[in-house]
Write a protein that holds these residues in place. Sequence first.
Motif, short mmCIF file in Angstrom:
data_model
loop_
_atom_site.label_atom_id
_atom_site.label_comp_id
_atom_site.label_asym_id
_atom_site.label_seq_id
_atom_site.Cartn_x
_atom_site.Cartn_y
_atom_site.Cartn_z
N ALA A 250 0.85 -1.21 0.00
CA ALA A 250 0.00 0.00 0.00
C ALA A 250 0.88 1.24 0.00
N TRP A 251 0.41 2.28 -0.71
CA TRP A 251 1.20 3.52 -0.82
C TRP A 251 1.41 4.17 0.53
N SER A 252 0.49 3.92 1.47
CA SER A 252 0.65 4.52 2.81
C SER A 252 1.91 3.98 3.50
N GLN A 253 2.44 2.87 3.02
CA GLN A 253 3.57 2.23 3.68
C GLN A 253 4.93 2.76 3.23
N VAL A 254 4.93 3.54 2.14
CA VAL A 254 6.21 4.08 1.65
C VAL A 254 6.15 5.60 1.58
N ASP A 255 7.30 6.24 1.77
CA ASP A 255 7.35 7.69 1.62
C ASP A 255 7.56 8.04 0.14
N GLU A 256 7.74 9.34 -0.15
CA GLU A 256 7.84 9.71 -1.58
C GLU A 256 9.12 9.20 -2.21
N ALA A 257 10.09 8.79 -1.38
CA ALA A 257 11.33 8.21 -1.92
C ALA A 257 11.22 6.69 -2.07
N LEU A 258 10.01 6.17 -1.83
CA LEU A 258 9.71 4.74 -1.92
C LEU A 258 10.45 3.93 -0.85
N MET A 259 10.73 4.58 0.27
CA MET A 259 11.31 3.87 1.41
C MET A 259 10.19 3.42 2.34
N LEU A 260 10.30 2.19 2.83
CA LEU A 260 9.27 1.69 3.75
C LEU A 260 9.30 2.50 5.04
N ARG A 261 8.14 3.02 5.43
CA ARG A 261 8.11 3.91 6.60
C ARG A 261 8.55 3.18 7.86
N GLY A 262 8.18 1.91 7.98
CA GLY A 262 8.51 1.18 9.21
C GLY A 262 9.88 0.53 9.16
N LEU A 263 10.61 0.69 8.07
CA LEU A 263 11.88 -0.03 7.92
C LEU A 263 12.90 0.87 7.22
N PRO A 264 13.45 1.83 7.94
CA PRO A 264 14.37 2.79 7.31
C PRO A 264 15.53 2.07 6.61
N GLY A 265 15.89 2.58 5.43
CA GLY A 265 16.98 1.96 4.67
C GLY A 265 16.50 0.85 3.76
N ALA B 36 17.12 7.35 -4.19
CA ALA B 36 16.89 7.63 -2.77
C ALA B 36 17.74 6.70 -1.90
N ALA B 37 17.88 5.45 -2.33
CA ALA B 37 18.69 4.50 -1.55
C ALA B 37 20.15 4.94 -1.55
N ALA B 38 20.62 5.46 -2.69
CA ALA B 38 22.02 5.93 -2.75
C ALA B 38 22.21 7.13 -1.81
N ARG B 39 21.21 8.02 -1.76
CA ARG B 39 21.30 9.17 -0.85
C ARG B 39 21.31 8.71 0.60
N TRP B 40 20.46 7.73 0.86
CA TRP B 40 20.37 7.19 2.23
C TRP B 40 21.72 6.57 2.64
N ALA B 41 22.31 5.81 1.72
CA ALA B 41 23.59 5.15 2.02
C ALA B 41 24.67 6.19 2.28
N ALA B 42 24.54 7.33 1.59
CA ALA B 42 25.55 8.38 1.77
C ALA B 42 25.27 9.21 3.02
N GLY B 43 24.23 8.81 3.73
CA GLY B 43 23.92 9.50 4.98
C GLY B 43 23.03 10.72 4.78
N GLY B 44 22.42 10.82 3.55
CA GLY B 44 21.58 11.98 3.25
C GLY B 44 20.16 11.78 3.70
#
Length: 407
Positions: free
Chosen positions: A352-367, A399-407
């Motif tokens: 469900a779309w409610s489960q991901v943010d606009e970067a398509l990251m799972l809200r309950g599972l950062p990264g 978005a995953a690359a930004r996350w990995a870079a600590g962004g």
Amino acid sequence: MSRAVSTATVVGGGPAGLMAAETMARAGLAVTVLDRMPSPGRKFLLAGHGGLNLTHSEGRAPFLARYGSAADRIGPVLEAFGPDDLRAWSAGLGEPTFVGSSGRVFPQAFRAIPLFRAWLARLDALGVTIRTRQRWAGWADDGRTLRFVGPDGTSSLVRGDVTLFALGGASWPRLGSDGGWVGPFVERGVAVTPLRAANVGVRVAWSGTFAERFAGIPLKTVALTVRGRTARGDAMVTRTGLEGGPVYALGADLRRELDDEGRCVVLVDLRPDLSADVLGARLALRRERDSGPTWLRRAIGLDPVSTALLWEARGRLPAGAREAAALVKAVPVEVHGTMPIDRAISTAGGIAWSQVDEALMLRGLPGTFVAGEMLDWQAPTGGYLLQAAFSTGVVAGRAAARWAAGG
Ligand SMILES: Cc1cc2nc3c(=O)[nH]c(=O)nc-3n(C[C@H](O)[C@H](O)[C@H](O)COP(=O)(O)OP(=O)(O)OC[C@H]3O[C@@H](n4cnc5c(N)ncnc54)[C@H](O)[C@@H]3O)c2cc1C
């Protein structure tokens, strides 16, 4: 001191996963793709067997409308990587695209294989590792490490700095995507809209003679109507029903009618460009010696499958011009259900779309990111499916690359 390279694990090697892998590898991540099949991209290759319809050339508004209730979430994804970007990407792999007569976009070679080969070579050059015959079987007890089962049944554990899931839907399971991911995700509390067949044929109880003689023959340029909605195109007769573009386009209405009534009558207009009056006038000029099929062929160009459909509907051919014209404009075909999901081109439902943010990251599972048909969207055939798979792959990968870079 040099900073250690971040690692990314992509689970699922279809178009969404591989596009995410390319995006992350370009951003400097060390990417490993794991897929349960002996080779990646099997559905993509099948999709490209009879012509790889990569995307569509229509304008932004009608394009976006194809995604129905998911359009507001798909919109920004297409902004980030739209049809022109996809066409440029294909050209960059040595496959410039062309627009077919229906506005659909295909690679120059028409098939998927040359494009896919060039893509795998590029991924290899970018250092992407692809591990096949690795079935994702859920998370380990720490809730982050991924558990895979290899061909000999042995389990292995994999953990990257970021994880990206692109496990597809549940159609054509023998190509790899079987929806087996739903269980582990639901157990983790992720809301998943039930997976259902989309872009799928319908069941019709044809007579034995009709099925025997006309299975595999299209009803050319017809218009189908269900619940007041009409779709035009070629509808293919199968042994057990009908399939093809206009059938898929009416899928949601068909399903609703079947859910409400248990049956559904589709009206087939065999001559959508001519009015009943024009047809009636032409049919009125019947020559005495013409048999029914000859009359219908000479007067209004009905081919054998269309004429046989009139038989199917009435158990006889219409006798008079007015009766024939009225029937040709609205042949009732009773549909009893849709084909099973394993025969569907795509899958409705998903995370469900409610489960991901606009970067398509799972809200309950950062990264942890999600891309492709796993998400809850659906669209008709015409290139919209692959476009959304690729675009979500790019967005989630960036978005995953930004996350990995600590962004
Ligand atoms: C016959 C057919 C024709 C089509 N033609 C077109 C077309 O012309 N144009 C268009 O736009 N779309 C078309 N589609 C739809 C399109 O192919 C899909 O929408 C697209 O492939 C979805 O991409 P994806 O990466 O999300 O999922 P998939 O392509 O399904 O990839 C998912 C990957 O995940 C892997 N996987 C699944 N479960 C696991 C697991 N537990 N562990 C590890 N790996 C796993 C699978 O093996 C697979 O490689 C067609 C589909 C079919 C079936």
